[in-house]
Design a protein around this motif. Structure first.
Motif, PDB file in Angstrom:
ATOM      1  N   ALA A  84      11.375 -25.893 -13.825  1.00  0.00           N
ATOM      2  CA  ALA A  84      12.744 -25.815 -13.305  1.00  0.00           C
ATOM      3  C   ALA A  84      12.744 -24.899 -12.083  1.00  0.00           C
ATOM      4  O   ALA A  84      12.254 -23.770 -12.143  1.00  0.00           O
ATOM      5  CB  ALA A  84      13.675 -25.254 -14.373  1.00  0.00           C
ATOM      6  N   ALA A  85      13.257 -25.416 -10.960  1.00  0.00           N
ATOM      7  CA  ALA A  85      13.368 -24.622  -9.730  1.00  0.00           C
ATOM      8  C   ALA A  85      14.806 -24.123  -9.615  1.00  0.00           C
ATOM      9  O   ALA A  85      15.735 -24.917  -9.442  1.00  0.00           O
ATOM     10  CB  ALA A  85      12.992 -25.476  -8.527  1.00  0.00           C
ATOM     11  N   ILE A  86      14.993 -22.825  -9.739  1.00  0.00           N
ATOM     12  CA  ILE A  86      16.332 -22.228  -9.734  1.00  0.00           C
ATOM     13  C   ILE A  86      16.492 -21.387  -8.476  1.00  0.00           C
ATOM     14  O   ILE A  86      15.678 -20.495  -8.222  1.00  0.00           O
ATOM     15  CB  ILE A  86      16.553 -21.355 -10.983  1.00  0.00           C
ATOM     16  CG1 ILE A  86      16.377 -22.193 -12.244  1.00  0.00           C
ATOM     17  CG2 ILE A  86      17.932 -20.708 -10.952  1.00  0.00           C
ATOM     18  CD1 ILE A  86      16.385 -21.371 -13.529  1.00  0.00           C
ATOM     19  N   ARG A  87      17.528 -21.679  -7.714  1.00  0.00           N
ATOM     20  CA  ARG A  87      17.756 -20.940  -6.463  1.00  0.00           C
ATOM     21  C   ARG A  87      19.115 -20.252  -6.484  1.00  0.00           C
ATOM     22  O   ARG A  87      20.137 -20.877  -6.838  1.00  0.00           O
ATOM     23  CB  ARG A  87      17.694 -21.879  -5.265  1.00  0.00           C
ATOM     24  CG  ARG A  87      17.941 -21.153  -3.922  1.00  0.00           C
ATOM     25  CD  ARG A  87      18.328 -22.092  -2.815  1.00  0.00           C
ATOM     26  NE  ARG A  87      17.314 -23.090  -2.552  1.00  0.00           N
ATOM     27  CZ  ARG A  87      17.528 -24.181  -1.803  1.00  0.00           C
ATOM     28  NH1 ARG A  87      18.727 -24.384  -1.265  1.00  0.00           N
ATOM     29  NH2 ARG A  87      16.568 -25.054  -1.622  1.00  0.00           N
ATOM     30  N   PHE A  88      19.135 -18.998  -6.049  1.00  0.00           N
ATOM     31  CA  PHE A  88      20.386 -18.276  -5.827  1.00  0.00           C
ATOM     32  C   PHE A  88      20.719 -18.333  -4.342  1.00  0.00           C
ATOM     33  O   PHE A  88      20.014 -17.724  -3.531  1.00  0.00           O
ATOM     34  CB  PHE A  88      20.257 -16.819  -6.295  1.00  0.00           C
ATOM     35  CG  PHE A  88      20.112 -16.683  -7.782  1.00  0.00           C
ATOM     36  CD1 PHE A  88      21.248 -16.619  -8.583  1.00  0.00           C
ATOM     37  CD2 PHE A  88      18.861 -16.651  -8.381  1.00  0.00           C
ATOM     38  CE1 PHE A  88      21.132 -16.514  -9.966  1.00  0.00           C
ATOM     39  CE2 PHE A  88      18.732 -16.548  -9.756  1.00  0.00           C
ATOM     40  CZ  PHE A  88      19.871 -16.478 -10.546  1.00  0.00           C
ATOM     41  N   GLY A  89      21.773 -19.087  -3.995  1.00  0.00           N
ATOM     42  CA  GLY A  89      22.109 -19.237  -2.581  1.00  0.00           C
ATOM     43  C   GLY A  89      23.523 -19.729  -2.339  1.00  0.00           C
ATOM     44  O   GLY A  89      24.041 -19.619  -1.229  1.00  0.00           O
ATOM     45  N   LEU A  90      24.155 -20.310  -3.394  1.00  0.00           N
ATOM     46  CA  LEU A  90      25.517 -20.837  -3.225  1.00  0.00           C
ATOM     47  C   LEU A  90      26.488 -19.711  -2.854  1.00  0.00           C
ATOM     48  O   LEU A  90      26.287 -18.575  -3.280  1.00  0.00           O
ATOM     49  CB  LEU A  90      25.984 -21.511  -4.519  1.00  0.00           C
ATOM     50  CG  LEU A  90      25.317 -22.835  -4.878  1.00  0.00           C
ATOM     51  CD1 LEU A  90      25.827 -23.329  -6.230  1.00  0.00           C
ATOM     52  CD2 LEU A  90      25.553 -23.887  -3.809  1.00  0.00           C
ATOM     53  N   GLY A 119      24.811 -16.679  -5.287  1.00  0.00           N
ATOM     54  CA  GLY A 119      24.131 -15.396  -5.134  1.00  0.00           C
ATOM     55  C   GLY A 119      23.232 -15.346  -3.923  1.00  0.00           C
ATOM     56  O   GLY A 119      23.399 -16.098  -2.967  1.00  0.00           O
ATOM     57  N   GLY A 120      22.255 -14.463  -3.970  1.00  0.00           N
ATOM     58  CA  GLY A 120      21.383 -14.229  -2.826  1.00  0.00           C
ATOM     59  C   GLY A 120      21.934 -13.129  -1.934  1.00  0.00           C
ATOM     60  O   GLY A 120      22.997 -12.555  -2.213  1.00  0.00           O
ATOM     61  N   HIS A 121      21.198 -12.826  -0.893  1.00  0.00           N
ATOM     62  CA  HIS A 121      21.584 -11.756   0.015  1.00  0.00           C
ATOM     63  C   HIS A 121      21.533 -12.214   1.474  1.00  0.00           C
ATOM     64  O   HIS A 121      20.845 -13.178   1.807  1.00  0.00           O
ATOM     65  CB  HIS A 121      20.666 -10.538  -0.165  1.00  0.00           C
ATOM     66  CG  HIS A 121      20.870  -9.841  -1.474  1.00  0.00           C
ATOM     67  ND1 HIS A 121      20.299 -10.288  -2.650  1.00  0.00           N
ATOM     68  CD2 HIS A 121      21.595  -8.737  -1.795  1.00  0.00           C
ATOM     69  CE1 HIS A 121      20.660  -9.488  -3.652  1.00  0.00           C
ATOM     70  NE2 HIS A 121      21.443  -8.534  -3.167  1.00  0.00           N
ATOM     71  N   GLU A 122      22.255 -11.499   2.314  1.00  0.00           N
ATOM     72  CA  GLU A 122      22.154 -11.705   3.755  1.00  0.00           C
ATOM     73  C   GLU A 122      20.926 -10.941   4.254  1.00  0.00           C
ATOM     74  O   GLU A 122      20.320 -10.155   3.521  1.00  0.00           O
ATOM     75  CB  GLU A 122      23.413 -11.196   4.456  1.00  0.00           C
ATOM     76  CG  GLU A 122      24.706 -11.877   4.012  1.00  0.00           C
ATOM     77  CD  GLU A 122      24.866 -13.286   4.587  1.00  0.00           C
ATOM     78  OE1 GLU A 122      23.949 -13.721   5.321  1.00  0.00           O
ATOM     79  OE2 GLU A 122      25.864 -13.947   4.267  1.00  0.00           O
TER      80      GLU A 122
END
Length: 533
Positions: A84-90, A119-122
């Motif tokens: 499973a490829a899970i990305r935090f970016g939305l 999630g994610g960061h700038e």
């Protein structure tokens, strides 16, 4: 280099090479056919080495292995774990979801499961969106229901701030105890898609890595060798078995790297081009200060774009097993090859396929097999085909040069006899003793690395101080990973000002290497902050 017996093994697509090296002396060398299960070839090579060298293998102090297990599994699309490829970016990044640029064949091989979370960061470290634990737990339920057994977690700008990936790892450990988790900030560089792809590949190889590392260790111990086992990495440094279990992707390019490092060791050339002719392909790379020049752009592996560090290598479909076909006046050599069946199908070994090895025997360049079986070949055909090989190798060497000055060329590998004594762009062609097993020698002499790769705030007038701190940190990491104190040296510094970040931010990467302390800690590893090649 300290004097202690090292066993180097390189598993290629055609041959498994093994050498015993004591200091700078090659004690014994052997070359056997690679077997379909790979470990069988390793066992045979070690047994053969003991006979050839008349050496008590229990005196071996360390075993270094370069293996193609993992890249072969990816290229073939087999033995991969449902991932499973899970990305935090939305709410950003949805236009290109995880696995969007993967070949359909590989996407299906790993189950093709990609998920997006907020999630994610700038780039300045501020959050894109808050961490939503409920959202992640829903994703995990769906992934597990779909059959995922391994997890690849990526987050926008996680090399700047890995908070989301680390929190996700803790929740995955609660939800699916024991399931392997790969985090992108541990594996790739800044760019999201390349880093994410490398992480997914690593996750899909985790089960195989567990089986392979166990098999390699058992192969060595079954030969009566109790020394620690290490695997060589893409950048020519070592990792221990536990690290290889977690980061199998770090072994992908160890084959070409080992050949180039072995070429430097045998020829004493630290800055040169290296032509490694194997059974199926010819790899051409460049050595700078004794280490392979790294690719500056993203590297595609099995059709998947990644951004982890790989040596800058150009490959030709020409090797000792390459088939010679087409018009006798203008024959083609490769890319089709008999591969590991060379000793069954080549004419000089009783077969009926005309290979590059047959050409070399017919021309008197090497004496293997039965020369009488190729005595009927027209000299014009043999000359035309060998000239074509020389032209194509010369073209690639010329492309790899970065200056107009001719460079020394070191020819290694079992098929290097096919490289002519004069090449376009070469000041000389060197074919050192033991050139046929340079890859295994490169594995045997591999060193321990320590690396710093992060963003520093560089105040005006403080650049030298910051660089000194980074150098010392890299040296300390190499020593902590098992390098002999006093042998560690800095071999590469990369400094990139990040104009889009505040505070004079500069990304600094420093790499230090040193000899393995064979009488010290029996490990070569990496702390959590190390960025694998």
């Amino acid at each position: 280099m300290t004097s202690a017996l090292r066993l180097g093994i390189d598993v290629g697509g055609t041959n498994t090479d093994a050498v015993l090296v004591d200091g700078r002396r090659v004690v014994a060398a052997t070359k056997t056919s690679t077997t379909p299960d790979v470990t069988g070839g390793i066992v045979a090579a070690i047994a053969d080495l003991g006979r050839v060298g008349d050496v008590d293998l229990s005196t071996v102090s360390a075993v270094m292995i370069g293996t193609t297990h993992f890249i072969n599994a990816l290229v073939e699309g087999t033995r991969l774990t449902p991932t499973a490829a899970i990305r935090f970016g939305l709410p950003a990044t949805s236009a290109l979801p995880p696995l969007a640029d993967w070949p359909e064949r590989l996407r299906s091989a790993i189950g093709g499961r990609g998920y997006l979370c907020h999630g994610g960061h700038e780039y300045d470290g501020s959050q894109v969106a808050d961490f939503d634990e409920r959202e992640l737990r829903d994703v995990l339920d769906k992934a597990l229901e779909a059959g995922a057994r391994s997890f690849a977690v990526s987050s926008v700008f996680s090399p700047v701030n890995a908070e989301f990936e680390l929190r996700a790892a803790r929740i995955i450990a609660e939800t699916a105890p024991g399931a392997p988790v790969s985090l992108s900030h541990d594996i790739g560089r800044m760019g999201l898609l390349g880093r994410e792809n490398a992480t997914v590949i690593n996750a899909a190889l985790r089960d195989l890595a567990d089986r392979v590392t166990t098999g390699l260790s058992q192969s060595v111990s079954s030969a009566g060798i109790t020394a620690p086992v290490f695997l060589s990495q893409n950048d020519g440094t070592l990792m221990d078995v536990d690290y290889a279990r977690r980061y199998p992707v770090a072994t992908f390019a160890s084959g070409p790297t080992n050949s180039m490092r072995g070429a430097a060791f045998l020829s004493q050339q630290l800055d040169c081009a290296v032509v490694d002719v194997g059974g199926t392909t010819t790899d051409v790379g460049v050595l700078q200060s004794g280490f392979p020049r790294e690719a500056s752009a993203d590297v595609a592996v099995a059709g998947v774009q990644t951004n982890f560090r790989m040596p800058d290598v150009l490959s030709l479909g020409i090797g000792g097993g390459s088939l010679v076909e087409g018009d006798p006046a203008a024959p083609r050599v490769g890319p089709h090859s008999v591969g590991h069946r060379l000793t069954e199908q080549a004419m000089v070994f009783g077969g009926d396929r005309l290979t590059a090895t047959d050409l070399a025997v017919a021309a008197g360049l090497v004496d293997v097999g039965d020369r009488d079986r190729v005595a009927h070949l027209p000299p014009a055909l043999v000359r035309a085909a060998l000239d074509r090989i020389g032209e194509r190798v010369g073209e690639v060497v010329d492309r790899m040069r970065i200056s107009a000055d001719p460079v020394p060329v070191v020819a290694v590998g079992g098929g290097s006899i096919l490289v002519p004594d004069e090449l376009v762009g070469a000041s000389s062609v060197i074919r050192p003793e033991n050139h046929a097993v340079a890859n295994a020698i490169g594995a045997a002499i591999a060193e321990v690395g320590g690396e710093v790769d992060r963003v520093f705030s560089v105040s005006p007038g403080q650049r030298d101080t910051v660089l000194d701190e980074a150098r010392q940190e890299a040296v300390d990491r190499a020593t902590a990973a098992g390098a002999r104190p006093g042998s560690v040296r800095v071999v590469d510094i990369e400094e990139v000002p990040l104009a889009y970040l505040p505070g004079n931010a500069t990304r600094i990467r420093v790499k230090a290497v040193g000899e393995l302390a064979l009488t010290g800690p029996a490990r070569a590893g990496h702390d959590h902050e190390h960025v694998p090649a």
